[in-house]
Write an enzyme that holds these catalytic residues in place. Structure first.
Site, PDB file in Angstrom:
ATOM      1  N   LYS A  17      -7.990   6.925 -19.566  1.00 25.40           N
ATOM      2  CA  LYS A  17      -8.227   7.533 -21.082  1.00 25.40           C
ATOM      3  C   LYS A  17      -6.932   7.491 -21.908  1.00 25.40           C
ATOM      4  O   LYS A  17      -6.480   6.261 -22.073  1.00 25.40           O
ATOM      5  CB  LYS A  17      -8.700   8.877 -20.959  1.00 25.40           C
ATOM      6  CG  LYS A  17      -9.896   9.093 -19.950  1.00 25.40           C
ATOM      7  CD  LYS A  17     -11.004   8.213 -19.877  1.00 25.40           C
ATOM      8  CE  LYS A  17     -11.941   8.185 -18.894  1.00 25.40           C
ATOM      9  NZ  LYS A  17     -12.414   9.381 -18.162  1.00 25.40           N
ATOM     10  N   ARG A  32       0.723  -1.085  -0.091  1.00 27.56           N
ATOM     11  CA  ARG A  32       0.069   0.142  -0.029  1.00 27.56           C
ATOM     12  C   ARG A  32       0.972   1.259   0.100  1.00 27.56           C
ATOM     13  O   ARG A  32       0.501   2.349  -0.880  1.00 27.56           O
ATOM     14  CB  ARG A  32      -0.934   0.096   1.258  1.00 27.56           C
ATOM     15  CG  ARG A  32      -1.674   1.212   1.400  1.00 27.56           C
ATOM     16  CD  ARG A  32      -3.129   1.217   1.988  1.00 27.56           C
ATOM     17  NE  ARG A  32      -2.954   0.192   3.075  1.00 27.56           N
ATOM     18  CZ  ARG A  32      -2.634   0.397   4.258  1.00 27.56           C
ATOM     19  NH1 ARG A  32      -1.560   1.565   4.440  1.00 27.56           N
ATOM     20  NH2 ARG A  32      -2.435  -0.274   5.262  1.00 27.56           N
ATOM     21  N   TYR A  62     -15.843  17.667 -15.884  1.00 27.16           N
ATOM     22  CA  TYR A  62     -16.231  15.940 -16.241  1.00 27.16           C
ATOM     23  C   TYR A  62     -17.339  15.826 -15.056  1.00 27.16           C
ATOM     24  O   TYR A  62     -17.148  16.242 -13.863  1.00 27.16           O
ATOM     25  CB  TYR A  62     -14.940  15.162 -15.715  1.00 27.16           C
ATOM     26  CG  TYR A  62     -15.181  13.752 -15.618  1.00 27.16           C
ATOM     27  CD1 TYR A  62     -15.497  13.167 -16.709  1.00 27.16           C
ATOM     28  CD2 TYR A  62     -15.054  13.201 -14.710  1.00 27.16           C
ATOM     29  CE1 TYR A  62     -15.801  11.815 -16.765  1.00 27.16           C
ATOM     30  CE2 TYR A  62     -15.448  11.804 -14.277  1.00 27.16           C
ATOM     31  CZ  TYR A  62     -15.541  10.871 -15.654  1.00 27.16           C
ATOM     32  OH  TYR A  62     -16.169   9.729 -15.211  1.00 27.16           O
TER      33      TYR A  62
HETATM   34  C1  LIG Z   1     -12.692   9.894 -16.680  1.00 26.89           C
HETATM   35  C2  LIG Z   1     -12.353  11.237 -16.265  1.00 26.89           C
HETATM   36  C3  LIG Z   1     -12.230  11.450 -14.756  1.00 26.89           C
HETATM   37  C4  LIG Z   1     -12.553  10.326 -13.936  1.00 26.89           C
HETATM   38  O1  LIG Z   1     -11.332   9.206 -13.808  1.00 26.89           O
HETATM   39  P1  LIG Z   1     -11.606   7.591 -13.652  1.00 26.89           P
HETATM   40  O2  LIG Z   1     -10.439   7.295 -13.917  1.00 26.89           O
HETATM   41  O3  LIG Z   1     -12.972   7.226 -14.291  1.00 26.89           O
HETATM   42  O4  LIG Z   1     -12.006   7.890 -12.184  1.00 26.89           O
HETATM   43  C5  LIG Z   1     -11.754  12.708 -14.517  1.00 26.89           C
HETATM   44  N1  LIG Z   1     -11.800  13.713 -15.537  1.00 26.89           N
HETATM   45  C6  LIG Z   1     -11.792  13.506 -16.680  1.00 26.89           C
HETATM   46  C7  LIG Z   1     -11.569  14.636 -17.584  1.00 26.89           C
HETATM   47  C8  LIG Z   1     -12.009  12.347 -17.218  1.00 26.89           C
HETATM   48  O5  LIG Z   1     -12.286  12.287 -18.579  1.00 26.89           O
END
Ligand SMILES: *Cc1c(COP(=O)(O)O)cnc(C)c1O
Length: 392
Positions: free
Chosen positions: A202, A51, A104
């Site tokens: 992403k 952790r 977001y």
């Molecule tokens: C997807 C996303 C998040 C959140 O991320 P997760 O990995 O789904 O928790 C935050 N900000 C933006 C711009 C995103 O596209």
């Protein structure tokens, strides 16, 4: 490898020397929870329990810090776990945050339904307008300005350097969610931001096969009880425990190695999709920071290397046509998320942004969002053309 190395050199080598015992050129997946100590407290390489630290995660954290030009990186189980750790590291009840009007959806939900009941208030501001950000700052109370640029789904552009100036004058830190641009296209710390946050789910991971988050700290800033925010984030990362597991860290590290080549192709393809959409009779608006008509095109041109792979557009015929077009495509995949090699299409009002309906963050009902992938562009455009010719 030096700090002056180019982006791809850092992506492939930073934090990733060949394995000391075997010479393995790919960082091993240290699928382990605990480590043998050489006598009590004799930690090898500082590793005690996974952790607080794991070598595969360390490789990703060091690599990402090098890509963002920051001092330290921290890898989390998701983008939102990273955001939560930032907020709990830097803010206390009574503090106030400025949040973008087209943040977001999950970020807005976090500030509204998690942080607010715990005493951290926020105001919503049009982040593309520096004067609106200045007006939203509550003197003495605003301790953080949360910036997203480009924004989701309307691809608004915030001027990071100007916002940093305004926020710092008021004694607030600036956090930039750099998910949409990726570390390849934009480096907020160099523009004056204090911390960078990514959903590595992403573009960073890039293959739609892993959920993760990264936080990178920049120059030293003192926070109560800690000389540097990075020490506080490290403390909270291990104390809250929203860490990236070894295999997830490895997948993200693997994705980063090709980030530069993928982003160039995402940008090439997005530009051609934008050309197609702007020439289509059924399309009323196209949102892309690379268009000279885009509200903050000049800011985007200054702070981004290129304009990214996300494109949004609206249909003259309205919501019903937008919904039908999203289902009529064959090659584009109807789905949430973004930034993977495969092209995705979605209807924000009913999908990613359904939770903000009726709020200040509501999005137009006739809007379609594209995450332009890296397939062959002719195939992508042909598929869109067929769907739009029927429904738009
Ligand atoms: C997807 C996303 C998040 C959140 O991320 P997760 O990995 O789904 O928790 C935050 N900000 C933006 C711009 C995103 O596209």
């Amino acid at each position: 490898m030096s700090d002056a190395s180019g982006f791809s050199t850092r992506a492939i080598h930073a934090g990733q020397p060949a394995d000391a015992s075997t010479g393995a050129v790919s960082v091993p997946i240290y699928q382990v929870s605990t480590y043998k100590q050489d006598g009590i407290g004799g930690f090898r390489g500082g590793y005690e329990y996974s952790r607080s630290g794991n070598p595969t995660r360390t490789a990703l954290e060091e690599c990402f810090a090098a890509l963002e030009g920051g001092s330290r990186g921290f890898a989390f189980a998701s983008g939102l776990a990273g955001q939560d750790t930032i907020v709990r590291s830097l803010l206390v009840p009574g503090d106030h945050v400025v949040v973008p009007s087209d943040a977001y959806g999950g970020t807005y939900r976090y500030f509204n339904q998690i942080a607010r009941p715990q005493g951290i208030a926020h105001s919503i501001a049009k982040i593309a307008d520096v004067d609106a950000v200045r007006a939203a700052i509550v003197p003495g109370r605003t301790k953080m300005v949360w910036v997203e640029t480009p924004t989701n789904p309307l691809l608004g552009i915030a001027d990071i350097e100007s916002i940093a100036g305004v926020a710092h004058e008021a004694g607030a830190v600036v956090v930039v969610d750099n998910t949409f641009a990726s570390a390849y296209l934009q480096n907020p710390l160099a523009l004056g931001a204090d911390l960078v946050s990514h959903s590595t789910t992403k573009y960073s991971g890039g293959h739609s096969d892993v959920v993760g988050g990264i936080v990178v700290t920049g120059q030293q800033i003192a926070v109560p009880g800690f000389e540097d925010a990075g020490d506080r984030v490290a403390f909270n990362q291990k104390s809250i425990g929203g860490i990236a597991g070894p295999f997830d860290a490895w997948l993200t590290l693997r994705g980063l190695k090709t980030l530069a080549v993928r982003m160039e192709r995402h940008c090439d393809n997005a530009e051609k999709v934008v050309d197609f959409l702007t020439g289509h009779d059924g399309v009323s608006h196209v949102y892309y920071p690379g268009l000279p008509s885009h509200q903050n095109h000049d800011v985007a041109a200054r702070q981004m290397k290129r304009f990214g792979g996300m494109v949004s557009f609206r249909l003259t015929k309205g919501e019903d046509a937008a919904v039908k077009a999203c289902s009529a495509v064959q090659l584009w995949t109807l789905g949430e998320s973004l930034g993977g090699v495969e092209s995705l299409i979605e209807h924000p009002a009913r999908m990613t942004h359904a939770s903000v309906a009726g709020t200040e963050l509501e999005v137009p009902a006739d809007l379609i969002r594209l995450s332009v992938g890296i397939e062959d562009i002719d195939d992508l455009i042909e598929d869109l053309r067929e769907a739009l010719d029927i429904h738009a």
